[in-house]
Design a protein around this motif. Structure first.
Motif, PDB file in Angstrom:
ATOM      1  N   ALA A   7       1.426  -4.151   0.496  1.00  0.00           N
ATOM      2  CA  ALA A   7       1.717  -3.840   1.584  1.00  0.00           C
ATOM      3  C   ALA A   7       2.924  -4.777   1.568  1.00  0.00           C
ATOM      4  CB  ALA A   7       1.102  -4.627   2.486  1.00  0.00           C
ATOM      5  N   ALA A   8       2.906  -5.977   1.395  1.00  0.00           N
ATOM      6  CA  ALA A   8       4.136  -7.196   1.028  1.00  0.00           C
ATOM      7  C   ALA A   8       5.758  -6.526   1.194  1.00  0.00           C
ATOM      8  CB  ALA A   8       4.355  -8.493   1.271  1.00  0.00           C
ATOM      9  N   ALA A   9       6.034  -5.872  -0.006  1.00  0.00           N
ATOM     10  CA  ALA A   9       6.546  -4.975  -0.780  1.00  0.00           C
ATOM     11  C   ALA A   9       7.410  -4.256   0.185  1.00  0.00           C
ATOM     12  CB  ALA A   9       6.432  -4.179  -1.891  1.00  0.00           C
ATOM     13  N   CYS A  10       6.213  -2.725   0.959  1.00  0.00           N
ATOM     14  CA  CYS A  10       6.702  -2.668   1.991  1.00  0.00           C
ATOM     15  C   CYS A  10       7.152  -2.939   3.049  1.00  0.00           C
ATOM     16  CB  CYS A  10       5.769  -1.078   2.065  1.00  0.00           C
ATOM     17  SG  CYS A  10       4.706  -0.390   0.714  1.00  0.00           S
ATOM     18  N   ARG A  11       6.292  -3.618   3.756  1.00  0.00           N
ATOM     19  CA  ARG A  11       7.363  -3.664   5.016  1.00  0.00           C
ATOM     20  C   ARG A  11       8.665  -4.713   4.669  1.00  0.00           C
ATOM     21  NH1 ARG A  11       1.845  -5.879   5.391  1.00  0.00           N
ATOM     22  NH2 ARG A  11       2.181  -7.944   4.394  1.00  0.00           N
ATOM     23  N   ALA A  12       8.901  -5.231   3.528  1.00  0.00           N
ATOM     24  CA  ALA A  12       9.988  -5.751   3.271  1.00  0.00           C
ATOM     25  C   ALA A  12      10.679  -4.973   3.464  1.00  0.00           C
ATOM     26  CB  ALA A  12       9.786  -7.100   2.042  1.00  0.00           C
ATOM     27  N   GLN A  13      10.618  -3.522   3.028  1.00  0.00           N
ATOM     28  CA  GLN A  13      11.803  -2.368   3.042  1.00  0.00           C
ATOM     29  C   GLN A  13      11.347  -2.227   4.485  1.00  0.00           C
ATOM     30  OE1 GLN A  13      14.044  -2.106   0.115  1.00  0.00           O
ATOM     31  NE2 GLN A  13      13.170  -3.937  -0.187  1.00  0.00           N
ATOM     32  N   GLY A  14      10.563  -2.161   5.231  1.00  0.00           N
ATOM     33  CA  GLY A  14      10.740  -0.977   6.687  1.00  0.00           C
ATOM     34  C   GLY A  14      10.203  -0.001   6.269  1.00  0.00           C
ATOM     35  N   VAL A  15       9.613   0.002   5.609  1.00  0.00           N
ATOM     36  CA  VAL A  15       8.522   1.424   5.037  1.00  0.00           C
ATOM     37  C   VAL A  15       7.434   1.467   5.108  1.00  0.00           C
ATOM     38  CG1 VAL A  15      10.631   2.439   4.047  1.00  0.00           C
ATOM     39  CG2 VAL A  15       7.898   1.068   3.245  1.00  0.00           C
ATOM     40  N   ALA A  16       6.539   1.992   6.236  1.00  0.00           N
ATOM     41  CA  ALA A  16       4.629   2.164   6.084  1.00  0.00           C
ATOM     42  C   ALA A  16       3.903   2.798   4.646  1.00  0.00           C
ATOM     43  CB  ALA A  16       4.728   2.948   7.043  1.00  0.00           C
ATOM     44  N   TRP A  17       3.093   1.674   4.808  1.00  0.00           N
ATOM     45  CA  TRP A  17       2.488   2.292   3.077  1.00  0.00           C
ATOM     46  C   TRP A  17       1.322   3.484   4.208  1.00  0.00           C
ATOM     47  CZ3 TRP A  17      -1.788  -1.809   2.006  1.00  0.00           C
ATOM     48  CH2 TRP A  17      -2.414  -1.606   0.358  1.00  0.00           C
ATOM     49  N   ARG A  18       1.255   4.352   3.185  1.00  0.00           N
ATOM     50  CA  ARG A  18      -0.043   5.286   3.743  1.00  0.00           C
ATOM     51  C   ARG A  18       0.196   5.828   2.537  1.00  0.00           C
ATOM     52  NH1 ARG A  18      -0.627   8.528   8.244  1.00  0.00           N
ATOM     53  NH2 ARG A  18       1.317   8.296   8.649  1.00  0.00           N
ATOM     54  N   PRO A  19      -1.932   4.754   1.369  1.00  0.00           N
ATOM     55  CA  PRO A  19      -1.699   5.027   0.156  1.00  0.00           C
ATOM     56  C   PRO A  19      -2.870   6.043  -0.348  1.00  0.00           C
ATOM     57  CG  PRO A  19      -2.735   2.970   0.697  1.00  0.00           C
ATOM     58  CD  PRO A  19      -2.119   3.404   1.978  1.00  0.00           C
ATOM     59  N   HIS A  20      -3.037   6.547  -1.424  1.00  0.00           N
ATOM     60  CA  HIS A  20      -3.380   7.974  -1.735  1.00  0.00           C
ATOM     61  C   HIS A  20      -4.529   7.724  -1.871  1.00  0.00           C
ATOM     62  CE1 HIS A  20      -4.067  12.220  -2.933  1.00  0.00           C
ATOM     63  NE2 HIS A  20      -2.559  12.293  -2.488  1.00  0.00           N
ATOM     64  N   LYS A  25     -10.750   7.208  -4.468  1.00  0.00           N
ATOM     65  CA  LYS A  25     -12.089   8.397  -3.619  1.00  0.00           C
ATOM     66  C   LYS A  25     -13.187   6.391  -3.600  1.00  0.00           C
ATOM     67  CE  LYS A  25     -10.403  12.233  -5.321  1.00  0.00           C
ATOM     68  NZ  LYS A  25     -11.021  13.837  -5.545  1.00  0.00           N
ATOM     69  N   THR A  26     -12.866   5.841  -2.263  1.00  0.00           N
ATOM     70  CA  THR A  26     -14.222   5.115  -2.343  1.00  0.00           C
ATOM     71  C   THR A  26     -13.588   4.127  -0.868  1.00  0.00           C
ATOM     72  OG1 THR A  26     -14.170   4.361  -4.682  1.00  0.00           O
ATOM     73  CG2 THR A  26     -14.978   2.749  -2.905  1.00  0.00           C
ATOM     74  N   ILE A  27     -14.946   5.080   0.141  1.00  0.00           N
ATOM     75  CA  ILE A  27     -14.293   4.268   1.414  1.00  0.00           C
ATOM     76  C   ILE A  27     -14.248   2.930   1.762  1.00  0.00           C
ATOM     77  CG2 ILE A  27     -15.701   4.263   3.270  1.00  0.00           C
ATOM     78  CD1 ILE A  27     -14.991   6.860   3.339  1.00  0.00           C
ATOM     79  N   GLU A  28     -14.597   2.029   0.968  1.00  0.00           N
ATOM     80  CA  GLU A  28     -14.644   0.113   1.250  1.00  0.00           C
ATOM     81  C   GLU A  28     -13.234   0.328   0.638  1.00  0.00           C
ATOM     82  OE1 GLU A  28     -15.494  -3.370   1.902  1.00  0.00           O
ATOM     83  OE2 GLU A  28     -16.681  -2.158   2.143  1.00  0.00           O
ATOM     84  N   ILE A  29     -12.244   0.222  -0.410  1.00  0.00           N
ATOM     85  CA  ILE A  29     -11.596   0.211  -1.094  1.00  0.00           C
ATOM     86  C   ILE A  29     -10.484   0.974   0.258  1.00  0.00           C
ATOM     87  CG2 ILE A  29      -9.291   0.906  -2.461  1.00  0.00           C
ATOM     88  CD1 ILE A  29     -11.702   0.468  -4.634  1.00  0.00           C
ATOM     89  N   ALA A  30     -10.624   2.400   0.693  1.00  0.00           N
ATOM     90  CA  ALA A  30      -9.452   2.478   1.285  1.00  0.00           C
ATOM     91  C   ALA A  30      -9.564   1.752   3.024  1.00  0.00           C
ATOM     92  CB  ALA A  30     -10.258   3.842   2.032  1.00  0.00           C
ATOM     93  N   LYS A  31     -11.053   0.951   3.242  1.00  0.00           N
ATOM     94  CA  LYS A  31     -10.644   0.079   4.452  1.00  0.00           C
ATOM     95  C   LYS A  31      -9.799  -1.081   4.516  1.00  0.00           C
ATOM     96  CE  LYS A  31     -14.982   1.741   6.795  1.00  0.00           C
ATOM     97  NZ  LYS A  31     -16.232   1.953   7.313  1.00  0.00           N
ATOM     98  N   ARG A  32     -10.089  -1.647   3.093  1.00  0.00           N
ATOM     99  CA  ARG A  32      -9.469  -2.589   2.558  1.00  0.00           C
ATOM    100  C   ARG A  32      -7.942  -2.566   2.424  1.00  0.00           C
ATOM    101  NH1 ARG A  32     -12.733  -5.128  -2.131  1.00  0.00           N
ATOM    102  NH2 ARG A  32     -14.414  -6.026  -1.791  1.00  0.00           N
ATOM    103  N   GLN A  33      -7.178  -1.203   1.848  1.00  0.00           N
ATOM    104  CA  GLN A  33      -5.910  -1.207   2.365  1.00  0.00           C
ATOM    105  C   GLN A  33      -5.635  -1.509   3.848  1.00  0.00           C
ATOM    106  OE1 GLN A  33      -6.737   2.744  -0.322  1.00  0.00           O
ATOM    107  NE2 GLN A  33      -5.303   2.145  -1.834  1.00  0.00           N
ATOM    108  N   ILE A  34      -6.129  -1.270   4.686  1.00  0.00           N
ATOM    109  CA  ILE A  34      -5.920  -0.374   6.121  1.00  0.00           C
ATOM    110  C   ILE A  34      -6.054  -2.042   6.298  1.00  0.00           C
ATOM    111  CG2 ILE A  34      -7.324  -0.023   8.256  1.00  0.00           C
ATOM    112  CD1 ILE A  34      -5.545   2.371   6.972  1.00  0.00           C
ATOM    113  N   ALA A  35      -7.296  -2.615   6.243  1.00  0.00           N
ATOM    114  CA  ALA A  35      -7.066  -4.938   6.925  1.00  0.00           C
ATOM    115  C   ALA A  35      -6.028  -5.101   6.046  1.00  0.00           C
ATOM    116  CB  ALA A  35      -8.384  -4.939   6.236  1.00  0.00           C
ATOM    117  N   ALA A  36      -5.212  -4.796   5.208  1.00  0.00           N
ATOM    118  CA  ALA A  36      -4.832  -4.991   4.381  1.00  0.00           C
ATOM    119  C   ALA A  36      -2.966  -5.023   4.653  1.00  0.00           C
ATOM    120  CB  ALA A  36      -4.560  -4.865   2.905  1.00  0.00           C
ATOM    121  N   GLY A  37      -2.774  -3.539   5.294  1.00  0.00           N
ATOM    122  CA  GLY A  37      -1.666  -2.936   6.451  1.00  0.00           C
ATOM    123  C   GLY A  37      -0.692  -1.945   6.406  1.00  0.00           C
TER     124      GLY A  37
END
Length: 188
Positions: A7-20, A25-37
């Motif tokens: 998330a920090a690397a993407c912010r530093a480069q001015g790009v949005a992060w949309r992980p695959h 394939k885990t909802i909890e990890i997906a939610k953590r990714q959203i919470a992380a940015g």
């Protein structure tokens, strides 16, 4: 820590992060990714997007083309609970999507063939021509271009691999620029 780093690397480069989503394939990890940015998630297919939407994740990119009447009905229903983006690579698919989502709004990205030769419209002018087709349909909103340089993953030599990746990304960038030159707003 990995999520925070990405998330920090993407912010530093001015790009949005949309992980695959297919990486875990885990909802909890997906939610953590959203919470992380992360701004949303990428899915390989419609069924994954439906699962994520049911879990409350709204911004979803479906990377593979959606075709056929059954999946079109499912996509139209998904739009009631998610803000989906789908990829397109043909005029036929554009028409099918537009017919399926009448009365709703659907974001689309043009998939560009950057060398994998599995899917995607040819780069450059053909991508811009497909953008012109998309613009004819009020329910469809072109938001970008995407590609996948998977054909480079098996290249062992680091210098050769880097050149192949740079060449693939150049085809994608040239396609986005061709769409912009034709008057289309390319955000992604």
């Amino acid at each position: 820590a990995n999520m925070a780093h990405v998330a920090a690397a993407c912010r530093a480069q001015g790009v949005a992060w949309r992980p695959h989503f297919k990486g875990h394939k885990t909802i909890e990890i997906a939610k953590r990714q959203i919470a992380a940015g992360a701004i949303g998630l990428t899915c390989a297919k419609l069924g994954e997007a439906e699962v994520l939407a049911d879990a409350g994740i709204r911004d979803l990119l479906i990377a593979n083309q959606i075709v056929g009447p059954i999946k079109m009905r499912r996509l139209a229903a998904l739009l009631d609970r998610a803000d989906a983006i789908v990829s397109v690579d043909s005029e036929e698919n554009v028409r099918e999507l537009a017919d399926a989502v009448q009365g709703k709004s659907l974001r689309v990205v043009i998939e560009v063939n950057t060398g994998m030769n599995r899917a995607g419209v040819a780069p450059g002018a053909p991508a811009a021509a497909l953008a012109d087709v998309i613009a004819r349909y009020p329910a469809l909103h072109l938001v970008g271009a995407m590609g996948w340089e998977a054909h480079t993953t098996a290249i062992a030599d680091p210098a050769e691999k880097e050149k192949a990746v740079v060449d693939a990304i150049a085809l994608l960038t040239q396609s986005a620029d061709a769409c912009r030159k034709a008057g289309h707003d390319i955000q992604i």
